[in-house]
Design a protein around this motif. Structure first.
Motif, PDB file in Angstrom:
ATOM      1  N   PHE A 114       1.907   5.887  24.789  1.00 34.95           N
ATOM      2  CA  PHE A 114       3.351   5.789  24.549  1.00 34.95           C
ATOM      3  C   PHE A 114       3.930   7.062  23.932  1.00 34.95           C
ATOM      4  O   PHE A 114       5.136   7.263  23.942  1.00 34.95           O
ATOM      5  N   GLU A 115       3.085   7.910  23.384  1.00 33.85           N
ATOM      6  CA  GLU A 115       3.576   9.203  22.894  1.00 33.85           C
ATOM      7  C   GLU A 115       3.927  10.123  24.062  1.00 33.85           C
ATOM      8  O   GLU A 115       4.699  11.057  23.925  1.00 33.85           O
ATOM      9  N   LYS A 116       3.336   9.841  25.247  1.00 29.05           N
ATOM     10  CA  LYS A 116       3.622  10.652  26.440  1.00 29.05           C
ATOM     11  C   LYS A 116       4.791  10.082  27.234  1.00 29.05           C
ATOM     12  O   LYS A 116       5.617  10.815  27.751  1.00 29.05           O
ATOM     13  N   HIS A 117       4.833   8.743  27.368  1.00 24.72           N
ATOM     14  CA  HIS A 117       5.909   8.083  28.105  1.00 24.72           C
ATOM     15  C   HIS A 117       6.350   6.834  27.343  1.00 24.72           C
ATOM     16  O   HIS A 117       5.540   6.204  26.672  1.00 24.72           O
ATOM     17  N   GLN A 118       7.637   6.478  27.469  1.00 29.78           N
ATOM     18  CA  GLN A 118       8.164   5.321  26.738  1.00 29.78           C
ATOM     19  C   GLN A 118       7.897   4.009  27.471  1.00 29.78           C
ATOM     20  O   GLN A 118       7.756   2.959  26.852  1.00 29.78           O
TER      21      GLN A 118
ATOM     22  N   LYS B 166       0.831  -1.193   0.000  1.00 28.30           N
ATOM     23  CA  LYS B 166       0.000   0.000   0.000  1.00 28.30           C
ATOM     24  C   LYS B 166       0.876   1.257   0.000  1.00 28.30           C
ATOM     25  O   LYS B 166       1.897   1.317   0.693  1.00 28.30           O
ATOM     26  N   PRO B 167       0.473   2.296  -0.779  1.00 28.46           N
ATOM     27  CA  PRO B 167       1.225   3.557  -0.762  1.00 28.46           C
ATOM     28  C   PRO B 167       1.195   4.181   0.631  1.00 28.46           C
ATOM     29  O   PRO B 167       0.214   4.068   1.364  1.00 28.46           O
ATOM     30  N   ALA B 168       2.270   4.831   0.992  1.00 29.17           N
ATOM     31  CA  ALA B 168       2.345   5.496   2.296  1.00 29.17           C
ATOM     32  C   ALA B 168       3.269   6.690   2.185  1.00 29.17           C
ATOM     33  O   ALA B 168       4.027   6.821   1.222  1.00 29.17           O
ATOM     34  N   SER B 169       3.184   7.560   3.163  1.00 30.31           N
ATOM     35  CA  SER B 169       4.071   8.715   3.206  1.00 30.31           C
ATOM     36  C   SER B 169       4.442   8.947   4.669  1.00 30.31           C
ATOM     37  O   SER B 169       3.716   9.573   5.422  1.00 30.31           O
ATOM     38  N   VAL B 170       5.579   8.388   5.057  1.00 33.56           N
ATOM     39  CA  VAL B 170       6.011   8.476   6.443  1.00 33.56           C
ATOM     40  C   VAL B 170       7.531   8.495   6.487  1.00 33.56           C
ATOM     41  O   VAL B 170       8.201   7.989   5.594  1.00 33.56           O
ATOM     42  N   LYS B 171       8.080   9.092   7.520  1.00 34.08           N
ATOM     43  CA  LYS B 171       9.523   9.178   7.692  1.00 34.08           C
ATOM     44  C   LYS B 171      10.017   8.024   8.573  1.00 34.08           C
ATOM     45  O   LYS B 171       9.419   7.718   9.598  1.00 34.08           O
ATOM     46  N   ALA B 172      11.092   7.389   8.171  1.00 32.81           N
ATOM     47  CA  ALA B 172      11.711   6.358   8.995  1.00 32.81           C
ATOM     48  C   ALA B 172      12.520   7.028  10.101  1.00 32.81           C
ATOM     49  O   ALA B 172      13.087   8.099   9.897  1.00 32.81           O
ATOM     50  N   PRO B 173      12.575   6.431  11.291  1.00 35.34           N
ATOM     51  CA  PRO B 173      13.430   6.985  12.350  1.00 35.34           C
ATOM     52  C   PRO B 173      14.889   6.991  11.886  1.00 35.34           C
ATOM     53  O   PRO B 173      15.311   6.092  11.167  1.00 35.34           O
TER      54      PRO B 173
ATOM     55  N   VAL C  47      12.520   5.643  20.082  1.00 39.70           N
ATOM     56  CA  VAL C  47      11.086   5.953  20.066  1.00 39.70           C
ATOM     57  C   VAL C  47      10.892   7.464  19.919  1.00 39.70           C
ATOM     58  O   VAL C  47      11.296   8.242  20.771  1.00 39.70           O
ATOM     59  N   ASN C  48      10.286   7.858  18.800  1.00 36.69           N
ATOM     60  CA  ASN C  48       9.936   9.257  18.566  1.00 36.69           C
ATOM     61  C   ASN C  48       8.668   9.301  17.708  1.00 36.69           C
ATOM     62  O   ASN C  48       8.069   8.264  17.421  1.00 36.69           O
ATOM     63  N   GLU C  49       8.239  10.480  17.298  1.00 37.67           N
ATOM     64  CA  GLU C  49       6.985  10.600  16.549  1.00 37.67           C
ATOM     65  C   GLU C  49       7.039   9.868  15.214  1.00 37.67           C
ATOM     66  O   GLU C  49       6.036   9.302  14.768  1.00 37.67           O
ATOM     67  N   HIS C  50       8.195   9.831  14.551  1.00 33.31           N
ATOM     68  CA  HIS C  50       8.311   9.125  13.271  1.00 33.31           C
ATOM     69  C   HIS C  50       8.139   7.619  13.479  1.00 33.31           C
ATOM     70  O   HIS C  50       7.447   6.951  12.705  1.00 33.31           O
ATOM     71  N   TYR C  51       8.777   7.106  14.537  1.00 35.73           N
ATOM     72  CA  TYR C  51       8.660   5.670  14.817  1.00 35.73           C
ATOM     73  C   TYR C  51       7.221   5.297  15.165  1.00 35.73           C
ATOM     74  O   TYR C  51       6.701   4.285  14.690  1.00 35.73           O
ATOM     75  N   MET C  52       6.565   6.114  16.010  1.00 40.05           N
ATOM     76  CA  MET C  52       5.193   5.805  16.421  1.00 40.05           C
ATOM     77  C   MET C  52       4.231   5.831  15.233  1.00 40.05           C
ATOM     78  O   MET C  52       3.342   4.989  15.114  1.00 40.05           O
ATOM     79  N   LYS C  53       4.415   6.775  14.312  1.00 38.75           N
ATOM     80  CA  LYS C  53       3.557   6.834  13.129  1.00 38.75           C
ATOM     81  C   LYS C  53       3.789   5.635  12.222  1.00 38.75           C
ATOM     82  O   LYS C  53       2.841   5.031  11.702  1.00 38.75           O
ATOM     83  N   LEU C  54       5.074   5.267  12.039  1.00 37.58           N
ATOM     84  CA  LEU C  54       5.410   4.110  11.214  1.00 37.58           C
ATOM     85  C   LEU C  54       4.828   2.835  11.816  1.00 37.58           C
ATOM     86  O   LEU C  54       4.236   2.011  11.114  1.00 37.58           O
ATOM     87  N   LYS C  55       4.978   2.663  13.138  1.00 43.33           N
ATOM     88  CA  LYS C  55       4.470   1.479  13.820  1.00 43.33           C
ATOM     89  C   LYS C  55       2.955   1.398  13.708  1.00 43.33           C
ATOM     90  O   LYS C  55       2.380   0.333  13.478  1.00 43.33           O
ATOM     91  N   ARG C  56       2.301   2.546  13.831  1.00 43.64           N
ATOM     92  CA  ARG C  56       0.838   2.592  13.729  1.00 43.64           C
ATOM     93  C   ARG C  56       0.382   2.119  12.339  1.00 43.64           C
ATOM     94  O   ARG C  56      -0.544   1.311  12.212  1.00 43.64           O
TER      95      ARG C  56
END
Length: 236
Positions: free
Chosen positions: A192-196, A71-78, A121-130
């Protein structure tokens, strides 16, 4: 014995030591996009209070992920990936390469260090994982052509077995009903976006889900720490 014919054992004579490192699938896919012999990133090895710390930083040009699965996606890798160092554990492991013709093997060296390369763990990783979880959770739809009309008659049941089991589990879990998996994932990602790190009890309080059901979902997105500062805590 190898069926490739003669084996080059120069690596054995040189006693070359190599590292065996496990990397996330997306990282190896991004490396494959590097043109020619282009740089894929930088590896940093440092000493901190006598302890070796290793980390890998992905080249900025390779952080764009255009698709997840098919599937097409647009996200940054950590970019930042600290290593978790592991012992070889008394095993004897070796690395071999195969010639382009596939007729000859060469011993490159023996494994002296094992490690796991994990994303910070950062916003890019959380978006990719989601996005990865959402893609893997989509049901596979199958169609089947029937050769004849289905005439099986079904008698009504007062209470189906799965309903009885559900009611039993509901009582055992303090009358907590299972929410939709995607809703639970949203709550977990938000936490997890608030605490690791969290312990299981805190996550049960946050999601209001049965602990057994919650642990099943957490296995897909988290890592359970059995030692260290965050022992018996879940980390994203």
């Amino acid at each position: 014995m190898s069926d490739k014919g003669e084996m080059d054992l120069t690596g054995a004579k040189q006693n070359t030591g190599v590292w065996l490192v496990k990397v996330p699938k997306y990282l190896s896919q991004q490396w494959a996009k590097a043109t020619g012999r282009g740089e894929v990133g930088k590896l940093k090895i440092a000493k901190n209070q006598g302890k070796t710390e290793v980390s890998f930083t992905l080249n900025e040009e390779l952080t764009d992920i255009q698709e997840i699965g098919d599937k097409p996606a647009s996200v940054k890798a950590p970019r930042d990936h600290p290593f978790t160092m592991q012992s070889v554990g008394g095993q004897t492991l070796a690395v071999f390469t195969e010639s382009s013709s596939g007729k000859k093997l060469a011993l490159e060296g023996t494994v002296v260090q094992r490690a796991e390369c994990r994303p910070a763990v950062n916003e890019h990783y959380m978006k990719l994982k989601r996005l990865q979880i959402e893609e893997s959770s989509k049901p596979v739809r199958l169609s089947q052509q029937l050769d004849k009309v289905v005439t099986t008659n079904y008698k009504p049941v007062a209470n189906h077995a799965h309903n009885v089991e559900y009611e039993k589990k509901k009582k055992e879990d303090g009358k907590r009903a299972r929410a939709d998996k995607q809703q639970v994932l949203e709550m977990l990602f938000s936490a997890f976006e608030k605490h690791q790190y969290y312990n299981i009890k805190d996550l049960v309080d946050i999601t209001k889900q049965p602990v057994i059901y919650l642990k099943e979902i957490l296995r897909e997105i988290g890592i359970y720490n059995v030692k260290g500062t965050h022992k018996k805590h879940m980390g994203a």
